[in-house]
Design a protein around this motif. Structure first.
Motif, PDB file in Angstrom:
ATOM      1  N   ALA A  23       0.767  -1.190  -0.128  1.00 51.70           N
ATOM      2  CA  ALA A  23       0.050   0.173  -0.190  1.00 51.70           C
ATOM      3  C   ALA A  23       0.785   1.355   0.010  1.00 51.70           C
ATOM      4  O   ALA A  23       0.365   2.501  -0.449  1.00 51.70           O
ATOM      5  N   GLY A  24       2.034   1.109   0.467  1.00 51.16           N
ATOM      6  CA  GLY A  24       2.944   2.554   0.729  1.00 51.16           C
ATOM      7  C   GLY A  24       3.890   2.556  -0.486  1.00 51.16           C
ATOM      8  O   GLY A  24       4.478   3.573  -0.491  1.00 51.16           O
ATOM      9  N   ARG A  25       3.601   1.774  -1.348  1.00 47.49           N
ATOM     10  CA  ARG A  25       4.692   1.615  -2.453  1.00 47.49           C
ATOM     11  C   ARG A  25       3.806   2.215  -4.006  1.00 47.49           C
ATOM     12  O   ARG A  25       2.839   1.963  -4.083  1.00 47.49           O
ATOM     13  N   GLU A  26       4.609   3.194  -4.556  1.00 48.97           N
ATOM     14  CA  GLU A  26       4.183   3.440  -5.904  1.00 48.97           C
ATOM     15  C   GLU A  26       4.667   2.930  -6.930  1.00 48.97           C
ATOM     16  O   GLU A  26       6.053   2.578  -6.947  1.00 48.97           O
ATOM     17  N   LEU A  43      -5.178   1.722  -0.430  1.00 47.74           N
ATOM     18  CA  LEU A  43      -4.822   1.110  -1.553  1.00 47.74           C
ATOM     19  C   LEU A  43      -3.559   1.253  -2.059  1.00 47.74           C
ATOM     20  O   LEU A  43      -3.170   2.714  -1.937  1.00 47.74           O
ATOM     21  N   PRO A  44      -2.729   0.577  -2.758  1.00 44.97           N
ATOM     22  CA  PRO A  44      -1.410   0.961  -3.219  1.00 44.97           C
ATOM     23  C   PRO A  44      -1.588   1.845  -4.289  1.00 44.97           C
ATOM     24  O   PRO A  44      -2.742   1.963  -5.039  1.00 44.97           O
ATOM     25  N   LYS A  45      -0.425   2.748  -4.600  1.00 45.21           N
ATOM     26  CA  LYS A  45      -0.569   3.817  -5.739  1.00 45.21           C
ATOM     27  C   LYS A  45       0.128   3.334  -6.984  1.00 45.21           C
ATOM     28  O   LYS A  45       0.944   2.639  -7.055  1.00 45.21           O
ATOM     29  N   PHE A  46      -0.508   3.828  -8.217  1.00 50.29           N
ATOM     30  CA  PHE A  46       0.004   3.350  -9.552  1.00 50.29           C
ATOM     31  C   PHE A  46       0.392   4.540 -10.171  1.00 50.29           C
ATOM     32  O   PHE A  46      -0.580   5.590 -10.083  1.00 50.29           O
ATOM     33  N   ARG A  47       1.505   4.742 -10.859  1.00 55.47           N
ATOM     34  CA  ARG A  47       1.783   5.901 -11.425  1.00 55.47           C
ATOM     35  C   ARG A  47       2.009   5.430 -12.735  1.00 55.47           C
ATOM     36  O   ARG A  47       2.475   4.497 -13.414  1.00 55.47           O
TER      37      ARG A  47
END
Length: 589
Positions: free
Chosen positions: A136-139, A174-178
Motif C-alpha cells: 500500500a505504501g509503494r508507488e 490501496l497501493p498507488k500506481f503511476r
C-alpha cells in the motif's frame, strides 16, 4: 460489509422489485451464439462467411498482437465447431483465414500454465514476501505501451507467479500506481476524435478476451434484451433516450441534466454531511420529489434549495438503480463481477481499464461524473465520516444489483459477490484517473487500422499503385534514416494568422515548448510581431489568449484528430505519423 447489506435491505423494502416484461430481460447465449456476437462486436463478423469476407487477413493480423490473434482464433474455432454440430452451412476454417494451426492450443497451454502457477503460488511463499502495508505504501509504474495480454504472457514465459491478493480492502489504503508516460505522451478519453474513438471498444474487447485467455479466466457475458420506453421520464429511461430529450434544451449535454443537477446539489450542501449516501432520506419526501421533478424539471420551476441532502442522495442512487439496463451494461456486468477473481491487483486494473473502454459513450460519461462525485465525498471523510470503503459498500448494490435484484447465485456465494462488487467500486473511485486514459498500444492499433483503411481505399484506383509503392518506400527509408526528419516543425494555427509557427524539431522538443512559444508570440511587443503584417490581428487576439487554454492537435495522416499531451515529444510524434499536420486550437472549454 454492513453498509452493503443495509443498502440491499432498504432497496428491497421500497417495493421496487417489479416483474420484468418478457421482451426486456437478459438471457444467456446459446451454443456458438456468444462467439458469433463477440465477432460482430469486435468488427470481425466478415470472417464467418467466405462470401462476405471483405478484409485481407494479413492486414487484419498486422493490427493485432500474438495473444490477440490467439483469442480471435479460439472464438472462430468454437463457432466453427458449434456450427458443424448444428448442421449449418459450411463456414471457413480458421486455418484457411489466418494460416495458424495451433492458436487454440497455445491459448489453452497458457491457461494451463497460469492455473498451475496460481496453485503453486498459494502453496509456496515468494522468495521476498511483502505484506499489504508495504504494497500500500509503494508507488508502482503502470505500463500502457505494450498490450496487457502480452505483459501477462511474458510473466508466464519467465515463470513468474502472480503476487496474490495485493488489494487492501476495508479500512486499509490501496497501493498507488503511476502511469508510465512514453515518448508520445498520454491519451485520455476525449483526446481522440469520435471516429477514432469508435474503433477503441472493439480493440479493447479483443484485448480483454486475450488477457482473460492468458489468465485462464472465462469472460462472462449476458445477452441483453431491448427495452423501449413507453413515455419520456427522468427516472427509468434509457440513457440515450434521456440525452436525446436533454439535448433539446442543451445541445452539448453529455450527461443527463437531472443527474448533473443532483450531483451539483449534493456537492454544494451535502459533502460535509455526516453519513451522506449511507443515511437514508424520508421515503415520503423522496417519492414526492421524484413526482415533482417529473412535472417541473424541464420547465425550470423546480427549486433545489428546498431538497434535503439525504433525500438528494436517495434520488441519486434511485436514478442509477432504476435505469432500464445497468449502468455497467447488462452484457458486461458479469465481467465486472469477475475482476476480483484475478489474482494480481495490477492485472485487475488492466481488466477494469479495458471494461471501461468497452462501455457505450453515454454509460461511460455518466460513470465518470458519478466517480468524480464519489471521490469528492471521500476527500471530505473527516467531516462526513465516509471512507473510501464506506462509499464503495453503499454504492455497490446500486451498480451491481440492478433494480435491487441479486443475481442467481449458488449457496454461500452472497458474501463473495458483496465483497467483490464493493472492491470493484473501490478500485474505480481510487484509480479513476488511470481508467480514463486510452492505452498507448490501443492508439497504435488505431493508427495501423487507419493506415490499412486508407491504403485499401486508394488501391481501388489503379493509377495510384505506383505512387503508393513510392510513398511506402520513402517511409521505410525515413525510418531507416532518422536524420531524414525535417529540422523545423511548421505548426498551423486555427486562426487567421498568415504564416505558420516554426519550431526547431530536436529530440528534446516537446508540445509544451510549442505552446509556450505561441503564447510568447502573441504577447504585445514580442519579437516577430513588430512591423509584421499580422501585428494588429495578433494584438487583438492576445488579450483573450492569455485567459484561454491553447492546445496542440495532430490532424490527418494515420489519425483523424488527436489532442496532444504537453509532455509528448514532437520528433517521436512525427515518426509515428509523418503525413499528419500539427494545428494549434483554442480549448473547447
Amino acid at each position: 460489509m454492513d453498509g452493503f447489506w443495509m443498502e440491499v435491505e432498504r432497496i428491497q423494502q421500497k417495493h421496487e422489485l417489479k416483474e420484468e416484461d418478457g421482451n426486456g430481460g437478459e438471457g444467456r447465449f446459446s451454443e456458438g451464439e456468444a462467439e458469433s456476437q463477440w465477432l460482430q462486436d469486435t468488427g470481425l463478423a466478415d470472417l464467418l462467411d467466405d462470401r462476405g469476407l471483405k478484409r485481407d487477413p494479413q492486414e487484419l493480423l498486422s493490427t493485432l498482437t500474438q495473444t490477440q490473434v490467439a483469442a480471435v482464433c479460439r472464438r472462430l474455432n468454437i463457432y466453427v465447431c458449434s456450427a458443424r454440430r448444428r448442421h449449418k452451412a459450411p463456414v471457413r476454417d480458421v486455418r484457411d483465414i489466418f494460416g495458424v494451426v495451433s492458436s487454440e492450443a497455445v491459448s489453452s497451454e497458457n491457461s494451463l500454465k497460469w492455473t498451475q502457477l496460481s496453485s503453486r503460488a498459494s502453496k509456496v511463499p515468494l522468495a521476498e514476501p511483502e505484506g499489504p502495508q508495504v504494497q500500500a505504501g509503494r508507488e508502482e509504474a503502470f505500463y500502457m505501451d505494450s498490450a496487457y495480454s502480452e505483459q501477462a504472457a511474458l510473466l508466464l514465459r519467465r515463470g513468474r507467479t502472480p503476487l496474490g491478493d495485493t488489494c487492501v480492502c476495508g479500512q486499509g489504503s490501496l497501493p498507488k500506481f503511476r502511469i508510465s508516460k512514453g515518448r508520445l505522451g498520454l491519451t485520455r478519453i476525449g483526446d481522440l476524435s469520435l471516429q477514432d474513438m469508435k474503433k477503441i471498444p472493439a480493440l479493447a474487447l479483443i484485448e480483454l478476451t486475450a488477457l482473460c485467455d492468458v489468465l485462464g479466466l472465462e469472460l462472462k457475458r449476458n445477452k441483453a434484451g431491448k427495452r423501449r420506453p413507453t413515455e419520456i421520464r427522468l427516472f427509468g429511461m434509457p440513457l440515450d433516450a434521456l440525452l436525446e430529450a436533454d439535448r433539446k434544451a442543451l445541445p452539448s449535454a453529455q450527461v443527463p441534466l437531472v443527474l448533473q443537477a443532483l450531483l451539483t446539489c449534493l456537492e454544494k450542501r451535502g459533502l460535509d454531511t455526516e453519513g451522506i449516501l449511507r443515511v437514508p432520506g424520508s421515503q415520503a419526501r423522496v417519492k414526492g420529489l421524484e413526482q415533482k421533478l417529473e412535472r417541473e424539471f424541464y420547465s425550470g420551476l423546480f427549486s433545489w434549495e428546498e431538497v434535503h441532502h439525504h433525500d438528494a442522495s436517495d434520488l441519486l442512487k434511485r436514478f442509477i438503480r432504476e435505469l432500464p439496463a445497468p449502468l455497467l451494461t447488462a452484457e458486461y456486468l458479469p465481467a465486472f463481477a469477475v475482476v476480483p477473481n484475478i489474482p494480481d491487483l495490477k492485472q485487475r486494473l488492466q481488466a477494469l481499464h479495458l471494461l471501461i473502454l468497452i462501455l457505450p459513450e453515454p454509460n461511460r460519461n455518466v460513470l465518470k461524473a458519478l466517480l468524480e462525485f464519489l471521490r469528492k465525498v471521500v476527500a471530505r471523510e473527516k467531516s462526513n465520516k465516509m471512507s473510501l470503503w464506506n462509499v464503495s459498500t453503499v454504492m455497490a448494490p446500486n451498480l451491481f444489483l440492478h433494480r435491487g435484484r441479486p443475481p442467481k447465485l449458488s449457496k454461500g456465494k452472497e458474501k463473495q459477490l458483496a465483497e467483490g462488487a464493493a472492491e470493484v467500486v473501490q478500485m474505480m473511485v481510487q484509480y479513476q484517473d488511470l481508467l480514463w486514459t486510452v492505452a498507448s498500444f490501443l492508439v497504435a492499433q488505431v493508427r495501423k487500422l487507419n493506415d490499412s483503411s486508407t491504403r485499401r481505399s486508394q488501391l481501388c484506383d489503379g493509377g495510384l499503385k505506383t505512387w503508393l509503392r513510392r510513398t511506402h518506400a520513402d517511409r521505410e527509408q525515413m525510418w531507416a534514416d532518422p536524420e531524414a526528419a525535417p529540422k523545423v516543425a511548421k505548426i498551423q494555427v486555427a486562426w487567421s494568422i498568415k504564416d505558420p509557427l516554426e519550431v526547431p524539431l530536436t529530440p528534446s522538443t516537446k508540445v509544451v515548448h510549442v505552446l509556450r512559444q505561441f503564447t510568447e508570440h502573441l504577447q504585445p511587443g514580442s519579437q516577430g510581431q513588430k512591423g509584421g503584417k499580422d501585428e494588429d490581428h495578433c494584438l487583438a487576439l492576445s488579450r483573450p489568449m492569455r485567459s484561454a487554454a491553447i492546445l496542440l492537435y495532430e490532424v490527418g495522416g494515420n489519425i483523424r484528430e488527436h489532442r496532444l499531451d504537453p509532455d509528448a515529444y514532437l520528433l517521436d510524434l512525427y515518426r509515428a505519423n509523418p503525413h499528419g499536420e500539427w494545428v494549434l486550437k483554442q480549448s473547447p472549454t
